[in-house]
Design a protein around this motif. Structure first.
Motif, PDB file in Angstrom:
ATOM      1  N   PRO A 135      52.754  73.507  60.224  1.00 38.52           N
ATOM      2  CA  PRO A 135      54.156  73.166  59.510  1.00 38.52           C
ATOM      3  C   PRO A 135      55.261  74.064  59.680  1.00 38.52           C
ATOM      4  N   TYR A 162      52.791  65.773  55.233  1.00 40.76           N
ATOM      5  CA  TYR A 162      54.079  66.396  55.430  1.00 40.76           C
ATOM      6  C   TYR A 162      55.345  65.697  54.863  1.00 40.76           C
ATOM      7  N   ARG A 211      54.867  72.271  51.871  1.00 37.24           N
ATOM      8  CA  ARG A 211      54.232  71.824  52.948  1.00 37.24           C
ATOM      9  C   ARG A 211      53.004  72.608  53.453  1.00 37.24           C
TER      10      ARG A 211
END
Length: 396
Positions: free
Chosen positions: A125, A335, A342
């Protein structure tokens, strides 16, 4: 939703993408080095066949715990520092595992290795944050390709090192490589500082709410949990099958088998591009069908023949391709739900996956010890087949 950071994210350059992909591969490999070495490790540590699956299962359980308790910290603490701290602790745990001589100590360290290997799920992420939204799938796919190659190559690498040196050296050499990686990342990683608007308790407390209010997260997590359970079952049981008198492969032969299966990792960048083009719906079903079909391939010819071994290789490639594809499609979907959440969304998603993996490896070894490959492969087929049936309830 506006991103919850204090400064604009750094750009994800090709060089940084390559470094992050390499880091993910090197770190995540620690989860899989032991899979083809279950036999030698168990014999060395005095574990009975019924409990040998713990060598793999405890690592995956530790990873699942880390996904829930550590990965969400990416939404709270500065990401570069968090990555380096976790990498350092992980290197020490891997080194200690390589020096361990007792079963209880090694199994405890296996849990710690899993716990610290969640660093890769902080990195992914972190990389997605630096990519433009229109190319986020490609960025995630490129970084995840390194992770997938780490998963696929860990088994042949550990088999080769164990054949030439010993299983202990697999972990010692990995610890040295992680130490070098830490020095490089300390110099190259940009900082990303989320806002400090939450306490750790509030951060962890928000996880059940996210799981209950995000149907896309729940659906994608279930798909991947079923696939990863089948994946872990296959790669935990097949070394036992192939090294048995049925096939009689040596440790070197197991390494070549695992190396061939690594071809499935090439699916990751392709899956990212499919996701960016909006083809996730079709891609998911193809992945589920491919995963279920991979287990059927192993029964076309009688076990032990050269043709059966070739079909086992084809099954490994097909299964790895399916798991890689669906993983990227799933991460691209979650996402896009919320930039500010996230890391937590990723932690929940991957925790479901690795709980499935832990169940798959443990159940696979247990069933294989009682029913052989027929029983284990039947479970492997049933898992993606059930997910495929469930996917029929999904709307485009």
């Amino acid at each position: 939703m506006v991103d919850d950071v204090r400064s604009a994210p750094a750009a994800l350059s090709p060089a940084l993408t390559l470094l992050l992909a390499f880091a993910c591969g090197l770190i995540v490999a620690n989860l899989y080095y032991a899979q083809p070495l279950v036999g030698p490790i168990s014999a060395s540590l005095g574990l009975t066949p019924a409990f040998s699956g713990l060598v793999v299962t405890l690592t995956q359980i530790g990873y699942a715990i880390g996904l829930l308790l550590i990965v969400p910290l990416g939404d709270l603490f500065e990401n570069r520092r968090l990555i380096l701290i976790m990498l350092s602790i992980g290197a020490l745990a891997v080194l200690a595992a390589g020096l361990a001589t007792g079963a209880v100590l090694f199994l405890g360290l296996a849990l710690a290795i899993g716990l610290t290997s969640v660093t890769v799920q902080i990195i992914v992420p972190y990389a997605a944050q630096m990519a433009p939204a229109a190319r986020r799938g490609s960025a995630v796919g490129n970084v995840m390709s390194g992770l997938m190659f780490g998963i696929m190559l860990a088994r042949p690498i550990s088999s080769l090192i164990a054949a030439v040196l010993s299983w202990h050296m697999v972990f010692v050499l990995s610890a040295a490589a992680m130490a070098v990686l830490g020095l490089v990342l300390a110099r190259k990683l940009p900082t990303r500082q989320p806002s400090a608007g939450l306490t750790y308790g509030a951060l962890i407390g928000s996880l059940p709410h996210l799981a209950l209010t995000q149907p896309v997260l729940r659906r994608r997590a279930l798909y991947q949990a079923c696939l990863f359970a089948a994946f872990s079952l296959f790669w935990t049981v097949t070394p036992l099958l192939l090294s048995s008198p049925v096939f009689g492969l040596s440790q070197f032969g197991l390494a070549l088998f695992a190396l061939a299966g690594a071809a499935g990792a090439f699916a990751a960048p392709l899956a990212g591009r499919l996701a960016d083009r909006g083809w996730s719906h079709l891609g998911t079903r193809i992945a589920l069908v491919a995963a279920a079909s991979s287990f059927l391939l192993t029964h076309i010819l009688p076990l032990g023949s050269t043709g059966a071994l070739a079909l086992m290789v084809l099954a490994a490639i097909t299964l790895d391709f399916a798991v890689s594809t669906n993983l990227i499609l799933g991460q691209r979907a979650i996402y896009g739900l919320s930039e500010a959440h996230r890391s937590r969304l990723n932690g929940l998603f991957m925790a479901f996956c690795f709980v499935g993996g832990a169940i798959g490896s443990a159940a696979g070894v247990w069933i294989y010890a009682r029913e052989g490959w027929w029983g284990a492969s039947l479970l492997g087929f049933a898992l993606p087949a059930a997910a495929l049936l469930y996917s029929g309830t999904e709307r485009r």
